[in-house]
Design a protein around this motif. Structure first.
Motif, short mmCIF file in Angstrom:
data_model
loop_
_atom_site.label_atom_id
_atom_site.label_comp_id
_atom_site.label_asym_id
_atom_site.label_seq_id
_atom_site.Cartn_x
_atom_site.Cartn_y
_atom_site.Cartn_z
N HIS A 1 41.02 39.34 38.99
CA HIS A 1 40.22 38.85 37.88
C HIS A 1 39.24 37.82 38.43
N VAL A 2 37.95 38.07 38.25
CA VAL A 2 36.91 37.22 38.85
C VAL A 2 36.01 36.64 37.76
N ASP A 3 35.75 35.34 37.83
CA ASP A 3 34.77 34.68 36.98
C ASP A 3 33.49 34.46 37.78
N TYR A 4 32.35 34.58 37.13
CA TYR A 4 31.06 34.43 37.80
C TYR A 4 30.27 33.31 37.11
N ALA A 5 29.94 32.27 37.86
CA ALA A 5 29.18 31.15 37.31
C ALA A 5 27.70 31.37 37.54
N ALA A 6 26.90 31.06 36.54
CA ALA A 6 25.45 31.21 36.64
C ALA A 6 24.89 30.30 37.73
N PRO A 7 23.80 30.69 38.39
CA PRO A 7 23.21 29.86 39.44
C PRO A 7 22.94 28.44 38.95
N GLY A 8 23.29 27.47 39.80
CA GLY A 8 23.06 26.07 39.47
C GLY A 8 24.18 25.42 38.71
N SER A 9 25.16 26.20 38.24
CA SER A 9 26.24 25.62 37.45
C SER A 9 27.50 25.38 38.25
N PHE B 1 25.20 35.03 41.02
CA PHE B 1 26.22 34.29 40.29
C PHE B 1 27.41 34.05 41.24
N ALA B 2 27.92 32.82 41.27
CA ALA B 2 28.99 32.45 42.21
C ALA B 2 30.33 32.97 41.70
N PRO B 3 31.02 33.80 42.51
CA PRO B 3 32.31 34.35 42.07
C PRO B 3 33.46 33.38 42.35
N SER B 4 34.46 33.42 41.49
CA SER B 4 35.66 32.62 41.65
C SER B 4 36.85 33.45 41.19
N VAL B 5 37.82 33.64 42.08
CA VAL B 5 38.99 34.47 41.75
C VAL B 5 39.92 33.68 40.84
N ARG B 6 40.21 34.27 39.66
CA ARG B 6 41.10 33.61 38.70
C ARG B 6 42.56 33.95 38.99
N ASP B 7 42.87 35.23 39.18
CA ASP B 7 44.23 35.62 39.52
C ASP B 7 44.21 36.99 40.19
N VAL B 8 45.32 37.29 40.88
CA VAL B 8 45.46 38.55 41.60
C VAL B 8 46.81 39.15 41.25
N GLU B 9 46.81 40.42 40.85
CA GLU B 9 48.05 41.14 40.58
C GLU B 9 48.20 42.23 41.63
N GLU B 10 49.34 42.22 42.30
CA GLU B 10 49.60 43.19 43.36
C GLU B 10 50.63 44.20 42.91
N LEU B 11 50.36 45.48 43.17
CA LEU B 11 51.28 46.56 42.81
C LEU B 11 51.49 47.44 44.03
N LEU C 1 49.80 36.84 40.94
CA LEU C 1 49.56 35.52 41.51
C LEU C 1 48.59 34.80 40.59
N SER C 2 49.06 33.73 39.95
CA SER C 2 48.22 32.99 39.01
C SER C 2 47.19 32.17 39.76
N ALA C 3 46.31 31.53 39.00
CA ALA C 3 45.25 30.72 39.62
C ALA C 3 45.80 29.68 40.58
N PRO C 4 46.85 28.90 40.23
CA PRO C 4 47.37 27.93 41.20
C PRO C 4 47.87 28.59 42.47
N ALA C 5 48.43 29.81 42.34
CA ALA C 5 48.99 30.47 43.53
C ALA C 5 47.91 30.98 44.46
N VAL C 6 46.77 31.41 43.91
CA VAL C 6 45.72 31.94 44.77
C VAL C 6 44.67 30.90 45.11
N SER C 7 44.71 29.75 44.46
CA SER C 7 43.69 28.74 44.71
C SER C 7 43.92 28.09 46.07
N ASP C 8 42.86 27.57 46.62
CA ASP C 8 42.89 26.91 47.92
C ASP C 8 42.61 25.43 47.69
#
Length: 653
Positions: free
Chosen positions: A93-101, A72-82, A9-16
């Protein structure tokens, strides 16, 4: 031989695509079930892990915390299901943004994440495993990086075997009272049994330890890596990596029953005899210097008749105190309230004189006074004694408080860490501590779960103070301070109806014998009871009604047993018997509509109900009517509340 199927599931598929606040209040949940294991994937968190319908772990997640304990604020980039014949796997796959960003739970447009990680979740009929591989994308300083496991508070009293990395086994138990020191340490695995099932929770990649997060009002115990004995902070270079894993294995004598589906029947309560009184309520002021050189508190909203006090904190330098006290006094005058003064200073010398002079030569307006050391945020017994002597000379007749201006954690550790008996001065009239539900987690379900822990913290504080009354607060959504030079933050939830429902649940939890007052929020935005236009926000509307009910009897609202799992009702029922009649304060801490059936005391006619919706101007909704198969004579009322709504149902005498 197992067969495997995968889907990414790509970013557009998992994004809200919903607004960020709506996502936060009602996050997307992916339910997972393999055998009798069930869990929920909420963002990057594997939550509510159960076995055969019994809760086992509250959550497993990866966290990145900087040198000031900011997350650090987490943001899910994509999810692969098996999926294969043995179970289900997810790679996240998770990206973490530094505080304040970035906003919590998002990566701001154009922001380069400071950290990235891959979470691999694997569920089979026997085990649940979570692995984390993290990589720094920029250099920073950290206090902690890695997996944390949250154990539900229902584990309190549970016997556990702790296995250390060298194989040593030590017996222990999750504490019932809130424990100030580590619960378990030097962990490679934890072993326990429940209802015929043996559980083995194993850790790899680091040495783990367990603390009692109820100290910060969290609804959990936490097992985490980076032992507290190690020096922090630590420099992290770009491309540095972390690899850890956690696995929980279950071995049952008999196969447990499949999980029960949750009942959707209305929650039922019986409203009975008096069980307490509405505590005196206060608000705080953040006195900031204006462009004109004076001090304001950004309040100015409607009056809160019956408000007990306005709390103001005074820091060095002392030449600013007269202006700050003048601003606090103006706010107190608007409500007809007294002053609660909290001084933060290394010395008591001259404090009484400066306060008296600033208040026109008299301390009669001050109903409570306390002094905290800026290094510990707690009372210094020697300074307390000096302050007491000078206040006696100044004719002070209010209460002198000891304790902490910080979390219950500091009160608990302050008293437990004293080597010469209790550090609470004998002359202290009462204790105090503050509450904030977002020290570790900003997710709404975790904020909600702090409510019952608040009652436990108050009960523990009464024990620590040898029965002295306890003044709780300020209670704020976010910590007023977290580390040196960090300013208090506002929260987008402050003006939402959620905060009124949460404050009602909080007050219900804190309505116990010995809690002498509760201070909620501030007078003005962004952390207060008024919106930017000066009108009361939903929390302010609620506190206005409750302040007017000071010392009125609170009736017991006893849940009626049902098929609903214990503790799962999102509803708070807080019945107040006032001079004007019976008032039923009802709140819904849920993103779904909820109904309560209330069996009323004899003489209360459900057909005469008058409903006031808190936060109606911002869309909150509620209604009340006799329950089906009921009548005004038998006094069963159905109150239906919209998501995050609060209402007051009044029966006039």
């Amino acid at each position: 031989m197992s067969t495997e199927h995968s889907a990414t599931l790509s970013a557009p598929a998992v994004s809200d695509r919903r607004p960020a606040l709506e996502q936060r209040l009602d996050p997307q949940i992916r339910k997972l079930a393999v055998g009798v294991w069930t869990a929920e994937l909420i963002g990057d968190e594997l939550a509510n892990i159960s076995y055969g319908g019994r809760p086992v772990l509250r959550a497993i997640k990866a966290v990145v915390r900087d040198h000031e304990w900011r997350t650090f604020a987490p943001s899910v980039r994509d999810v692969e299901e098996l999926k294969d014949d043995d179970g289900t796997s997810l790679r996240i796959h998770v990206d973490y943004a530094a505080p304040g960003s970035a906003a919590p739970g998002t990566t701001a447009p154009g922001t380069v994440p400071a950290y990235e990680g891959m979470l691999t979740l694997r569920i089979t009929p026997a085990t649940v495993e979570v692995s984390f591989s993290g990589r720094a994308k920029t250099a920073f300083r950290r206090n902690r990086i890695g997996l944390v496991v949250l154990h539900p508070t229902s584990e309190a009293g549970r016997d556990v075997n702790v296995v250390s990395p060298d194989g040593t086994v030590t017996s222990g138990a999750f504490p019932t009272d809130i424990r100030p020191d580590l619960v378990f340490k030097d962990i490679s695995s934890l072993e326990w049994a429940d209802a015929g099932t043996a559980f083995d929770l194993g850790f790899s990649g680091d040495v783990f330890e367990t603390e009692d997060q109820r100290n910060w009002s969290d609804g959990s115990f936490k097992t985490y890596s980076t032992p507290s004995a190690l020096p922090i902070p630590v420099d992290v270079a770009a491309e540095d990596t972390v690899n850890q894993s956690v696995s929980i294995e279950a071995l049952s004598i008999e196969t447990p029953d499949n999980p029960l589906s949750e009942s959707h029947e209305p929650a039922a309560f019986t409203v009975g005899e008096p069980s307490g009184t509405v505590p005196p309520l206060a608000i705080s002021v953040d006195t900031v210097e204006t462009a004109a050189g004076g001090f304001g508190n950004a309040g100015g909203g409607p009056q809160l008749s019956g408000l007990d006090a306005v709390l103001v904190e005074l820091f060095e330098p002392r030449e600013l105190w007269p202006g700050k006290l003048a601003a606090a006094t103006r706010e107190a005058d608007r409500h007809g309230a007294a002053l609660d003064v909290r001084v933060v200073s290394e010395s008591a010398e001259g404090v009484a004189e400066v306060l008296s002079t600033a208040l026109g030569g008299s301390l009669s307006r001050v109903v409570r006074l306390s002094l905290f050391h800026p290094g510990t945020q707690c009372t210094d017994p020697a300074a307390f004694g000096a302050l007491k002597a000078s206040l006696d000379d100044a004719g002070f007749n209010g209460q002198l408080l000891a304790g902490t201006r910080s979390h219950f954690t500091e009160l608990n550790r302050w008293i437990a860490g004293s080597s010469n008996g209790s550090p609470v001065p004998q002359d202290a009239d009462a204790l105090t501590f503050s509450l904030a539900p977002q020290v570790h987690s900003t997710e709404v379900p975790h904020i909600v779960e702090t409510v019952p822990v608040q009652r436990l913290a108050a009960a523990n504080a009464l024990k620590l103070g040898d029965g002295r009354p306890v003044h709780v607060g300020p209670v704020t959504l976010k910590p007023r301070f977290h580390a040196p030079d960090q300013e208090a933050e506002g929260d987008e939830l402050q003006d939402h109806s959620f905060t009124a429902a949460w404050a009602l649940a909080s007050l219900a939890a804190l309505t116990v014998d010995g809690v002498a007052s509760v201070t909620y929020f501030e007078a003005g935005p962004p952390r207060g009871i008024t919106a930017a236009d000066g009108t009361l926000n939903p929390a302010g509307e609620l506190l206005q009604r409750l302040a007017a009910s000071k010392a009125d009897p609170v009736l017991a609202a006893t849940p009626v047993p049902s098929q609903r799992p214990a503790g799962k009702s999102p509803l708070t029922v807080y019945p107040v018997q006032s001079a004007a009649g019976l008032q039923l304060f009802v709140g819904n801490l849920s993103p779904r509509e909820a109904t309560a059936h209330l069996a009323l005391p004899h003489g209360a006619a459900s057909g005469a109900a008058e409903v006031t919706v808190i936060g109606a101007a911002s869309g909150a909704r509620a209604q009340a009517a006799p329950a089906e198969a009921s009548s005004p004579e038998n006094g069963v009322l159905a109150v239906t509340l919209g998501p995050w709504a609060t209402a007051v149902v009044t029966f006039r005498d």
